[in-house]
Scaffold this motif. Structure first.
Motif, PDB file in Angstrom:
ATOM      1  N   GLU A 190       0.843  -1.189   0.000  1.00 52.50           N
ATOM      2  CA  GLU A 190       0.000   0.000   0.000  1.00 52.50           C
ATOM      3  C   GLU A 190       0.878   1.238   0.000  1.00 52.50           C
ATOM      4  O   GLU A 190       1.959   1.238   0.598  1.00 52.50           O
ATOM      5  CB  GLU A 190      -0.906   0.043   1.232  1.00 52.50           C
TER       6      GLU A 190
ATOM      7  N   TYR B 221       0.287   5.805  -0.264  1.00 47.80           N
ATOM      8  CA  TYR B 221      -0.549   6.984  -0.462  1.00 47.80           C
ATOM      9  C   TYR B 221       0.118   7.831  -1.538  1.00 47.80           C
ATOM     10  O   TYR B 221       1.330   8.083  -1.487  1.00 47.80           O
ATOM     11  CB  TYR B 221      -0.673   7.794   0.835  1.00 47.80           C
TER      12      TYR B 221
ATOM     13  N   ARG C 163      -3.770   0.213  -3.132  1.00 43.45           N
ATOM     14  CA  ARG C 163      -3.557  -1.115  -2.549  1.00 43.45           C
ATOM     15  C   ARG C 163      -3.265  -2.052  -3.705  1.00 43.45           C
ATOM     16  O   ARG C 163      -4.083  -2.209  -4.613  1.00 43.45           O
ATOM     17  CB  ARG C 163      -4.774  -1.589  -1.774  1.00 43.45           C
TER      18      ARG C 163
ATOM     19  N   THR D 286      -8.924   9.450  -1.170  1.00 46.14           N
ATOM     20  CA  THR D 286      -8.744   9.920   0.199  1.00 46.14           C
ATOM     21  C   THR D 286      -8.662  11.445   0.150  1.00 46.14           C
ATOM     22  O   THR D 286      -8.589  12.034  -0.932  1.00 46.14           O
ATOM     23  CB  THR D 286      -7.452   9.361   0.829  1.00 46.14           C
TER      24      THR D 286
ATOM     25  N   THR E 130      -4.891   9.492  -3.180  1.00 42.70           N
ATOM     26  CA  THR E 130      -5.339   8.128  -3.431  1.00 42.70           C
ATOM     27  C   THR E 130      -4.542   7.144  -2.588  1.00 42.70           C
ATOM     28  O   THR E 130      -3.311   7.227  -2.535  1.00 42.70           O
ATOM     29  CB  THR E 130      -5.132   7.755  -4.923  1.00 42.70           C
ATOM     30  N   LEU E 131      -5.240   6.230  -1.946  1.00 42.81           N
ATOM     31  CA  LEU E 131      -4.583   5.100  -1.305  1.00 42.81           C
ATOM     32  C   LEU E 131      -4.559   3.979  -2.338  1.00 42.81           C
ATOM     33  O   LEU E 131      -5.612   3.543  -2.817  1.00 42.81           O
ATOM     34  CB  LEU E 131      -5.336   4.646  -0.052  1.00 42.81           C
TER      35      LEU E 131
END
Length: 164
Positions: free
Chosen positions: A16, A18, A121, A114, A118-119
């Motif tokens: 993950e 950010y 994953r 977010t 953007t997060l």
């Protein structure tokens, strides 16, 4: 910097990060051939490589292909097809790399909006059947870092590619 973990069963690497850019911008950087070759590549502790060509037929069943060279000029290729396409939040693709004896795995990108970005994953799965091939995919946090600095600072692969 991206976080990373390996699933207890060894079947997936999950990372993950950010990124201070909206999901639409991140998604485009993952699938647009002109953008992918600008950010995908650089030096690492174990490998240096860069993508020099990327093709993308962005639809379910559409094919994608990435090719490039390592620091010694040896060619590589990774290719597959898109399994799920839901811009700008989800992209799932099969992954077959030339350096893993054609082992077929799956890569999943989830982009969550977010505050201010953007997060991302990322999950690379299907590794338990071929543990040796799975070891070659532990560089995903570094690759996500390349995407992050490209989108946030404009850094390209040329900024970090070794002089040979």
């Amino acid at each position: 910097m991206a976080s990373a973990s390996i699933a207890p069963d060894g079947d997936a690497i999950v990372s993950e990060i950010y990124i201070a850019a909206p999901p639409e911008v991140v998604f485009r950087a993952l699938v647009n051939p002109e953008l992918v070759v600008k950010w995908w590549g650089g030096q690492g502790a174990e490998q240096s490589f860069r993508c020099t060509h990327f093709e993308s037929d962005l639809r379910i069943g559409g094919k994608w292909r990435s090719s490039g060279v390592d620091a010694q000029g040896r060619p590589f290729e990774a290719a597959g097809e898109y399994v799920e396409v839901s811009p700008p939040h989800l992209l799932v693709q099969t992954w077959v790399a030339s350096w893993t004896a054609q082992v077929k795995t799956t890569v999943r990108w989830e982009l969550r909006s977010t505050s201010g970005g953007t997060l991302v994953r990322h999950q690379h799965s299907g590794l338990a059947v071929h543990p040796e091939a799975g070891k070659s995919f532990r560089g995903w946090p570094r690759i996500l870092g390349w995407l992050q600095v490209f989108l946030e600072k404009g850094e390209t692969v040329d900024d970090r590619w070794p002089v040979i």
